[in-house]
Design a protein around this motif. Sequence first.
Motif, PDB file in Angstrom:
ATOM      1  N   GLN A 271       0.828  -1.209   0.000  1.00 19.91           N
ATOM      2  CA  GLN A 271       0.000   0.000   0.000  1.00 19.91           C
ATOM      3  C   GLN A 271       0.860   1.256   0.000  1.00 19.91           C
ATOM      4  O   GLN A 271       0.475   2.282  -0.572  1.00 19.91           O
ATOM      5  CB  GLN A 271      -0.936  -0.023   1.201  1.00 19.91           C
ATOM      6  N   ALA A 272       2.047   1.174   0.622  1.00 21.32           N
ATOM      7  CA  ALA A 272       2.938   2.336   0.653  1.00 21.32           C
ATOM      8  C   ALA A 272       3.391   2.731  -0.752  1.00 21.32           C
ATOM      9  O   ALA A 272       3.636   3.915  -1.019  1.00 21.32           O
ATOM     10  CB  ALA A 272       4.152   2.044   1.535  1.00 21.32           C
ATOM     11  N   VAL A 273       3.498   1.755  -1.648  1.00 23.65           N
ATOM     12  CA  VAL A 273       3.877   2.080  -3.030  1.00 23.65           C
ATOM     13  C   VAL A 273       2.780   2.911  -3.690  1.00 23.65           C
ATOM     14  O   VAL A 273       3.063   3.886  -4.405  1.00 23.65           O
ATOM     15  CB  VAL A 273       4.154   0.795  -3.835  1.00 23.65           C
ATOM     16  N   ASP A 274       1.525   2.550  -3.460  1.00 23.81           N
ATOM     17  CA  ASP A 274       0.419   3.350  -3.997  1.00 23.81           C
ATOM     18  C   ASP A 274       0.468   4.774  -3.441  1.00 23.81           C
ATOM     19  O   ASP A 274       0.293   5.755  -4.176  1.00 23.81           O
ATOM     20  CB  ASP A 274      -0.924   2.705  -3.644  1.00 23.81           C
ATOM     21  N   VAL A 275       0.718   4.870  -2.136  1.00 23.77           N
ATOM     22  CA  VAL A 275       0.797   6.192  -1.503  1.00 23.77           C
ATOM     23  C   VAL A 275       1.981   6.975  -2.057  1.00 23.77           C
ATOM     24  O   VAL A 275       1.896   8.191  -2.269  1.00 23.77           O
ATOM     25  CB  VAL A 275       0.902   6.051   0.029  1.00 23.77           C
ATOM     26  N   MET A 276       3.091   6.282  -2.316  1.00 23.14           N
ATOM     27  CA  MET A 276       4.279   6.944  -2.855  1.00 23.14           C
ATOM     28  C   MET A 276       3.979   7.616  -4.189  1.00 23.14           C
ATOM     29  O   MET A 276       4.420   8.753  -4.436  1.00 23.14           O
ATOM     30  CB  MET A 276       5.416   5.933  -3.017  1.00 23.14           C
ATOM     31  N   HIS A 277       3.222   6.942  -5.042  1.00 26.54           N
ATOM     32  CA  HIS A 277       2.893   7.538  -6.338  1.00 26.54           C
ATOM     33  C   HIS A 277       1.996   8.766  -6.160  1.00 26.54           C
ATOM     34  O   HIS A 277       2.196   9.789  -6.829  1.00 26.54           O
ATOM     35  CB  HIS A 277       2.225   6.497  -7.239  1.00 26.54           C
ATOM     36  N   ARG A 278       1.023   8.673  -5.269  1.00 27.04           N
ATOM     37  CA  ARG A 278       0.166   9.842  -5.026  1.00 27.04           C
ATOM     38  C   ARG A 278       0.965  10.976  -4.404  1.00 27.04           C
ATOM     39  O   ARG A 278       0.759  12.156  -4.747  1.00 27.04           O
ATOM     40  CB  ARG A 278      -1.011   9.447  -4.127  1.00 27.04           C
ATOM     41  N   TRP A 279       1.866  10.637  -3.501  1.00 25.85           N
ATOM     42  CA  TRP A 279       2.723  11.649  -2.861  1.00 25.85           C
ATOM     43  C   TRP A 279       3.576  12.364  -3.898  1.00 25.85           C
ATOM     44  O   TRP A 279       3.715  13.595  -3.852  1.00 25.85           O
ATOM     45  CB  TRP A 279       3.608  10.963  -1.818  1.00 25.85           C
ATOM     46  N   ALA A 280       4.166  11.619  -4.834  1.00 26.64           N
ATOM     47  CA  ALA A 280       5.045  12.226  -5.830  1.00 26.64           C
ATOM     48  C   ALA A 280       4.282  13.214  -6.710  1.00 26.64           C
ATOM     49  O   ALA A 280       4.739  14.340  -6.956  1.00 26.64           O
ATOM     50  CB  ALA A 280       5.690  11.136  -6.691  1.00 26.64           C
ATOM     51  N   VAL A 281       3.113  12.799  -7.181  1.00 20.69           N
ATOM     52  CA  VAL A 281       2.307  13.687  -8.026  1.00 20.69           C
ATOM     53  C   VAL A 281       1.843  14.904  -7.232  1.00 20.69           C
ATOM     54  O   VAL A 281       1.889  16.043  -7.720  1.00 20.69           O
ATOM     55  CB  VAL A 281       1.105  12.917  -8.611  1.00 20.69           C
ATOM     56  N   SER A 282       1.405  14.671  -5.992  1.00 22.84           N
ATOM     57  CA  SER A 282       0.935  15.773  -5.155  1.00 22.84           C
ATOM     58  C   SER A 282       2.056  16.763  -4.860  1.00 22.84           C
ATOM     59  O   SER A 282       1.837  17.988  -4.879  1.00 22.84           O
ATOM     60  CB  SER A 282       0.366  15.218  -3.840  1.00 22.84           C
ATOM     61  N   LEU A 283       3.265  16.251  -4.604  1.00 25.28           N
ATOM     62  CA  LEU A 283       4.384  17.144  -4.323  1.00 25.28           C
ATOM     63  C   LEU A 283       4.702  18.005  -5.542  1.00 25.28           C
ATOM     64  O   LEU A 283       4.910  19.229  -5.412  1.00 25.28           O
ATOM     65  CB  LEU A 283       5.608  16.330  -3.907  1.00 25.28           C
ATOM     66  N   CYS A 284       4.737  17.394  -6.721  1.00 19.19           N
ATOM     67  CA  CYS A 284       4.987  18.181  -7.933  1.00 19.19           C
ATOM     68  C   CYS A 284       3.890  19.226  -8.140  1.00 19.19           C
ATOM     69  O   CYS A 284       4.183  20.395  -8.458  1.00 19.19           O
ATOM     70  CB  CYS A 284       5.070  17.266  -9.151  1.00 19.19           C
ATOM     71  N   ASP A 285       2.632  18.816  -7.949  1.00 17.65           N
ATOM     72  CA  ASP A 285       1.516  19.766  -8.100  1.00 17.65           C
ATOM     73  C   ASP A 285       1.665  20.934  -7.133  1.00 17.65           C
ATOM     74  O   ASP A 285       1.450  22.104  -7.501  1.00 17.65           O
ATOM     75  CB  ASP A 285       0.187  19.063  -7.844  1.00 17.65           C
ATOM     76  N   THR A 286       2.021  20.622  -5.877  1.00 18.54           N
ATOM     77  CA  THR A 286       2.131  21.656  -4.847  1.00 18.54           C
ATOM     78  C   THR A 286       3.256  22.628  -5.171  1.00 18.54           C
ATOM     79  O   THR A 286       3.075  23.855  -5.075  1.00 18.54           O
ATOM     80  CB  THR A 286       2.374  21.013  -3.472  1.00 18.54           C
ATOM     81  N   VAL A 287       4.420  22.096  -5.554  1.00 15.10           N
ATOM     82  CA  VAL A 287       5.550  22.976  -5.870  1.00 15.10           C
ATOM     83  C   VAL A 287       5.235  23.845  -7.082  1.00 15.10           C
ATOM     84  O   VAL A 287       5.543  25.050  -7.107  1.00 15.10           O
ATOM     85  CB  VAL A 287       6.829  22.140  -6.102  1.00 15.10           C
ATOM     86  N   GLU A 288       4.601  23.256  -8.089  1.00 15.26           N
ATOM     87  CA  GLU A 288       4.244  24.046  -9.272  1.00 15.26           C
ATOM     88  C   GLU A 288       3.253  25.148  -8.924  1.00 15.26           C
ATOM     89  O   GLU A 288       3.363  26.280  -9.438  1.00 15.26           O
ATOM     90  CB  GLU A 288       3.675  23.119 -10.343  1.00 15.26           C
ATOM     91  N   ALA A 289       2.305  24.860  -8.035  1.00 21.59           N
ATOM     92  CA  ALA A 289       1.354  25.889  -7.606  1.00 21.59           C
ATOM     93  C   ALA A 289       2.067  26.981  -6.816  1.00 21.59           C
ATOM     94  O   ALA A 289       1.748  28.181  -6.957  1.00 21.59           O
ATOM     95  CB  ALA A 289       0.250  25.259  -6.766  1.00 21.59           C
ATOM     96  N   GLU A 290       3.021  26.602  -5.986  1.00 21.63           N
ATOM     97  CA  GLU A 290       3.768  27.605  -5.218  1.00 21.63           C
ATOM     98  C   GLU A 290       4.615  28.476  -6.141  1.00 21.63           C
ATOM     99  O   GLU A 290       4.731  29.698  -5.926  1.00 21.63           O
ATOM    100  CB  GLU A 290       4.645  26.902  -4.180  1.00 21.63           C
ATOM    101  N   LEU A 291       5.192  27.891  -7.168  1.00 16.66           N
ATOM    102  CA  LEU A 291       5.968  28.677  -8.126  1.00 16.66           C
ATOM    103  C   LEU A 291       5.065  29.617  -8.921  1.00 16.66           C
ATOM    104  O   LEU A 291       5.459  30.759  -9.240  1.00 16.66           O
ATOM    105  CB  LEU A 291       6.725  27.735  -9.067  1.00 16.66           C
ATOM    106  N   ASP A 292       3.848  29.162  -9.219  1.00 15.12           N
ATOM    107  CA  ASP A 292       2.882  30.053  -9.876  1.00 15.12           C
ATOM    108  C   ASP A 292       2.578  31.252  -8.977  1.00 15.12           C
ATOM    109  O   ASP A 292       2.487  32.397  -9.462  1.00 15.12           O
ATOM    110  CB  ASP A 292       1.581  29.292 -10.169  1.00 15.12           C
ATOM    111  N   ALA A 293       2.397  30.988  -7.680  1.00 16.87           N
ATOM    112  CA  ALA A 293       2.098  32.070  -6.739  1.00 16.87           C
ATOM    113  C   ALA A 293       3.265  33.034  -6.636  1.00 16.87           C
ATOM    114  O   ALA A 293       3.071  34.263  -6.587  1.00 16.87           O
ATOM    115  CB  ALA A 293       1.758  31.483  -5.369  1.00 16.87           C
TER     116      ALA A 293
END
Length: 394
Positions: A271-293
């Motif tokens: 299950q941690a592997v599934d979470v890892m994939h969601r974490w990776a996408v979420s982290l990229c999304d978050t950083v990109e949103a912060e850079l937009d801001a």
Amino acid sequence: MVRKQPSPADTALLAAAGERGATATVTQLERWRTAGLLVRNNQHGAGQGRGSVSTTPAGAVDLVVWLSAHARPGRRPDDLALEAFGAGLPTPEPTVRRAWLTAATDFRQNALLGPDETGDRSTWIGDVADELAGKHSGKSVLLPRRLRDVDARIAAAGISFAMPELAAFDKGPTETEPFTTRDFLTTAVSAVLGGTTAFVDADLAAVSRALAPPGAAVPVASMLEYPDGGPALADINDGHGLNLLPAGDVRDELARLVTEASLTQLRAAWQAVDVMHRWAVSLCDTVEAELDAIAAGEPSPDYPGLLQWFYGVAFGLNRLLLRQALLEPAPSGKAQASTAVMLLFLATGMSRLRVMVPDGQFELLPVLLPPFVYQLAELVAADLPASLRRDDLA
């Protein structure tokens, strides 16, 4: 040929599965049982000399419904066992552990390895690493595109990867030669086949720097390159024969981990592997949103995504996990189990480190590690593997 009539238990099982849309047959039930995917019915006496009766094991209906939907011609039993187990279904334990052991110990390019050498394996390891790296370096990338794109946006925003707070802890690389994808693959294969006998801390430092953005300060690499009198990773041990990292073929260690792990730990790692994939996408999304801001001039008291991104650059592990998740967003069952064993290896290593370095600053782990790694490490620590569960280590 006269076929044996299904038992009342199988008749009831098929009827219950049919009510949920499954189209399984008696022949399929027997085929799944022969493959170790379905537990056979329980047999017990009917009493008063009336022979025996069979009853369906708990969860069998759920498993039959799942197998009806997923067991297609050509699908290997081990793959089905892993996926069914990961879905929380009562897959027979011997089949589950066999599938996990295969995923943990089979090299993806096993056919290219040739005969395994005994005795001094250093030349054989080097030859295998060179051959595999040569065959696959052109098909692989060191860093996935999305990771490189986010790095480029951070640099374009004027944010330095060598900020003073990090640069103060990095004495600079000891190697000037560029570290290529082929170098990465060679180091990885050598580390798997030879453990600490096939690499030194400087090799791990080179990997950490190669995964970082150009010009970044990487304190963990500097600590490996300049140990300042501290022991090398290969030398960290508990004084009783237990080392932090295996000195031989890591596949032996991974097999032992899978054998000792509880089913709860194996499922948590999956299950941690599934979470890892969601974490990776979420982290990229978050950083990109912060850079937009930042680009829009919107003030913010903190930037949690960028902070986690820099933790990965500084300490390496998060960056490696981010790379793995982005390179393989939809792994096969075997690939997911292989990655899960890697996470279990990391989690167990943290338990070992707590034993060997009891005064370490482990209170920082919840801040520095992704939640899925920390939670898995805590699960392992709560039920230590046999190799760590010793009275003299209490």
